[in-house]
Design a protein around this motif. Structure first.
Motif, PDB file in Angstrom:
ATOM      1  N   UNK A  76       2.418  -3.365   0.881  1.00 51.21           N
ATOM      2  CA  UNK A  76       1.742  -2.782  -0.282  1.00 51.21           C
ATOM      3  C   UNK A  76       0.238  -2.623  -0.106  1.00 51.21           C
ATOM      4  N   UNK A  77      -0.388  -3.419   0.775  1.00 52.83           N
ATOM      5  CA  UNK A  77      -1.835  -3.312   0.976  1.00 52.83           C
ATOM      6  C   UNK A  77      -2.234  -1.980   1.591  1.00 52.83           C
ATOM      7  N   UNK A  78      -1.274  -1.255   2.178  1.00 56.06           N
ATOM      8  CA  UNK A  78      -1.566   0.038   2.796  1.00 56.06           C
ATOM      9  C   UNK A  78      -1.130   1.224   1.930  1.00 56.06           C
ATOM     10  N   UNK A  79      -0.703   0.957   0.711  1.00 57.13           N
ATOM     11  CA  UNK A  79      -0.321   2.052  -0.180  1.00 57.13           C
ATOM     12  C   UNK A  79      -1.550   2.928  -0.447  1.00 57.13           C
ATOM     13  N   UNK A  80      -1.390   4.239  -0.272  1.00 55.95           N
ATOM     14  CA  UNK A  80      -2.478   5.174  -0.489  1.00 55.95           C
ATOM     15  C   UNK A  80      -3.443   5.282   0.668  1.00 55.95           C
ATOM     16  N   UNK A  81      -3.225   4.509   1.731  1.00 53.98           N
ATOM     17  CA  UNK A  81      -4.106   4.556   2.899  1.00 53.98           C
ATOM     18  C   UNK A  81      -3.382   5.259   4.050  1.00 53.98           C
ATOM     19  N   UNK A  82      -4.106   5.997   4.880  1.00 53.28           N
ATOM     20  CA  UNK A  82      -3.460   6.684   6.004  1.00 53.28           C
ATOM     21  C   UNK A  82      -2.849   5.696   6.983  1.00 53.28           C
ATOM     22  N   UNK A  83      -1.620   5.990   7.380  1.00 54.48           N
ATOM     23  CA  UNK A  83      -0.910   5.201   8.384  1.00 54.48           C
ATOM     24  C   UNK A  83      -0.531   6.150   9.518  1.00 54.48           C
ATOM     25  N   UNK A  84      -1.185   6.006  10.660  1.00 52.32           N
ATOM     26  CA  UNK A  84      -1.010   6.942  11.774  1.00 52.32           C
ATOM     27  C   UNK A  84      -0.215   6.285  12.888  1.00 52.32           C
ATOM     28  N   UNK A  85       0.787   7.010  13.394  1.00 57.12           N
ATOM     29  CA  UNK A  85       1.619   6.526  14.490  1.00 57.12           C
ATOM     30  C   UNK A  85       1.596   7.555  15.616  1.00 57.12           C
TER      31      UNK A  85
END
Length: 257
Positions: A76-85
């Motif tokens: 949940x701490x990364x909700x709304x934040x870009x997650x790049x793979x």
């Protein structure tokens, strides 16, 4: 405080790269406190197939399982934040021989060293990502299309990673992630092996909800005391998010074929 902190990459010893160990490392990283970070970047380099990547024990870590660890429910701490793979691995065993371009007689840039497929194929399973919006604000940059191999130069490294480094070093300060990956697509599409005519086409999958700019250097000055997200104020529309640099590297096997 800088708007995005820099986290140094770490390497895993050879004995800790099995399927189970990679799962545990990714899970432990996803469960860290990401509250003070603006972005999450995971880079995976390994052998693989359509369904996922391989550990050193030939176990398959499926893409869906990797993404699930970072979705809104589990991280949940990364909700709304870009997650790049960024995934450098084969996704099958097909080889693209290319076609002649009708509007250009310029051949692709030749690779002067031997290039080989980067991996072997796993059991067929064409998977991109779980359903949105739980996995929203995610960007996946696959080295190649589903079903196809990914090529690696014997001396310079993989075509995809080489293009990523070249393009991001040159344009990360001025272009958003989609423009950067379009340039990467072009660079990789122009490469061919020295003794073969095979081609490669990366396959980015965009589930971001904002335009992402890295803007290296912004907010990194010691005199900068600005807190909170780094938003472009010059010409960026309201739905443009700009970050400094948050770098998390998740190394995997780098075994020559």
């Amino acid at each position: 405080m800088s708007c995005a902190q820099l986290v140094a990459p770490f390497l895993w010893p050879e004995e800790f790269r099995t399927m189970k160990d990679i799962h545990e490392k990714l899970r432990d990283f996803a469960q860290q406190n990401h509250q003070n970070y603006d972005c999450c970047v995971v880079v995976l380099l390994s052998h693989g197939g359509q369904g996922g990547i391989f550990g050193t024990d030939s176990g398959v870590i499926r893409f869906t399982e990797i993404l699930q660890k970072f979705d809104g429910e589990n991280c949940p701490a990364l909700i709304g934040k870009p997650k790049l793979f960024f995934v450098q691995a084969c996704r099958g065993d097909d080889k693209d021989t290319g076609v002649s371009s009708p509007d250009s007689g310029i051949p692709g840039s030749a690779d002067t060293h031997q290039s080989t497929p980067d991996a072997t194929v796993a059991a067929p399973q064409q998977v991109f990502a779980p359903a949105v919006p739980n996995i929203a604000d995610t960007f996946l940059a696959y080295a190649t299309l589903p079903g196809f191999v990914s090529w690696r130069n014997s001396e310079r490294g993989s075509w995809f990673v080489c293009a990523l480094v070249e393009v991001f070093l040159m344009y990360a300060a001025t272009k958003d992630i989609n423009q950067l990956m379009t340039d990467v697509n072009h660079e990789v599409s122009q490469r061919t092996g020295a003794s073969m005519s095979y081609r490669q086409m990366p396959a980015p999958v965009n589930m971001l909800t904002k335009n992402l700019y890295f803007n290296p250097g912004i907010g990194s000055s010691s005199s900068d005391t600005t807190e909170g997200p780094c938003i472009r104020q010059d010409s960026a529309p309201p739905h443009h998010t700009s970050i400094n640099i948050t770098r998390i590297s998740q190394p995997t096997d780098d075994v020559n074929n």
